[in-house]
Design an enzyme around this catalytic site. Structure first.
Site, PDB file in Angstrom:
ATOM      1  N   ARG A  35      44.595 123.802 -14.939  1.00  0.00           N
ATOM      2  CA  ARG A  35      43.811 122.566 -14.872  1.00  0.00           C
ATOM      3  C   ARG A  35      42.660 122.669 -15.869  1.00  0.00           C
ATOM      4  O   ARG A  35      42.044 123.733 -16.019  1.00  0.00           O
ATOM      5  CB  ARG A  35      43.297 122.352 -13.459  1.00  0.00           C
ATOM      6  N   LYS A  62      41.774 124.374  -6.947  1.00  0.00           N
ATOM      7  CA  LYS A  62      41.979 123.176  -6.138  1.00  0.00           C
ATOM      8  C   LYS A  62      42.357 123.527  -4.700  1.00  0.00           C
ATOM      9  O   LYS A  62      41.855 122.920  -3.759  1.00  0.00           O
ATOM     10  CB  LYS A  62      43.084 122.325  -6.776  1.00  0.00           C
ATOM     11  N   HIS A 125      44.996 117.354 -19.056  1.00  0.00           N
ATOM     12  CA  HIS A 125      45.755 117.669 -17.844  1.00  0.00           C
ATOM     13  C   HIS A 125      47.257 117.500 -18.078  1.00  0.00           C
ATOM     14  O   HIS A 125      48.083 118.156 -17.426  1.00  0.00           O
ATOM     15  CB  HIS A 125      45.289 116.783 -16.690  1.00  0.00           C
ATOM     16  N   ARG A 128      50.010 120.284 -18.422  1.00  0.00           N
ATOM     17  CA  ARG A 128      50.652 120.865 -17.239  1.00  0.00           C
ATOM     18  C   ARG A 128      52.020 120.222 -16.994  1.00  0.00           C
ATOM     19  O   ARG A 128      52.993 120.906 -16.696  1.00  0.00           O
ATOM     20  CB  ARG A 128      49.741 120.707 -16.018  1.00  0.00           C
ATOM     21  N   HIS A 152      50.514 125.681  -7.736  1.00  0.00           N
ATOM     22  CA  HIS A 152      50.880 124.727  -6.704  1.00  0.00           C
ATOM     23  C   HIS A 152      51.257 125.473  -5.436  1.00  0.00           C
ATOM     24  O   HIS A 152      51.819 126.562  -5.497  1.00  0.00           O
ATOM     25  CB  HIS A 152      52.053 123.863  -7.148  1.00  0.00           C
ATOM     26  N   TYR A 162      56.474 131.472   5.158  1.00  0.00           N
ATOM     27  CA  TYR A 162      57.349 132.632   4.993  1.00  0.00           C
ATOM     28  C   TYR A 162      57.509 133.082   3.545  1.00  0.00           C
ATOM     29  O   TYR A 162      57.745 134.251   3.292  1.00  0.00           O
ATOM     30  CB  TYR A 162      58.723 132.331   5.600  1.00  0.00           C
TER      31      TYR A 162
END
Length: 186
Positions: A35, A62, A125, A128, A152, A162
């Protein structure tokens, strides 16, 4: 996401005639796909040249989780150039007005406008999305590795509980592949 257009953009960035630090910031933005705010606020203390990793602390992320970014040789070269320019301060990209603040949030987008790219064509941005699209379309990388590279978090709560892997070794290879692809497109 068009490779020919991306190559033209990369060449335009390389020829940027504004501040050298702004050019390097744009080049690192293309290479690292983090970012823009994370890059603008990057501090020298976060860069580990020996292990080729940039560790972004949780308070700047973020999702409020620390994030490690593998640094391909091209990024290390740019960082070494940058260190010669302003390596004595706190920030990689200090403001021109005060070394105690990072560069303005408008700097990278303003540089893209100076290069002739409208906001509809490219934003800081947007690198990305370019990275994600081309990495996914290559079918060379596990989608989870690409998502972790972008910091992310898995939206499926059960899967997130998991699958805690960072896919680090694959992300190192992905970063090297991406840097090489950008060199080829350039």
């Amino acid at each position: 996401t068009d490779k020919i257009a991306l190559g033209a953009l990369l060449r335009a960035i390389d020829g940027f005639e504004g501040q050298v630090t702004t050019r390097i910031a744009l080049q690192l933005q293309t290479l690292l796909a983090q970012r823009p705010g994370e890059l603008r606020h990057a501090e020298w203390s976060e860069i580990d040249f020996a292990d080729a990793v940039w560790t972004i602390p949780a308070d700047r992320m973020k999702m409020r989780r620390p994030h490690n970014v593998p640094l391909p040789k091209q990024a290390l070269g740019l960082l070494d150039d940058l260190r010669r320019i302003n390596g004595n301060g706190r920030y990689l990209f200090p403001s021109l007005r005060s070394f105690h603040r990072p560069m303005s949030e408008n700097t990278l987008n303003a540089a893209l406008r100076r290069l002739g790219y409208s906001g509809d064509e490219m934003t800081a941005h947007g690198f990305r999305a370019t990275f994600s699209t081309l990495a996914n379309e290559s079918n060379l990388w596990h989608p989870d590795a690409i998502e972790r590279a972008l910091a992310h978090v898995e939206s499926n709560q059960v899967r997130r509980a998991y699958d805690r892997g960072e896919h680090w070794q694959e992300r190192i290879r992905l970063a090297d592949w991406w840097a090489g692809l950008l060199d080829d497109l350039r």
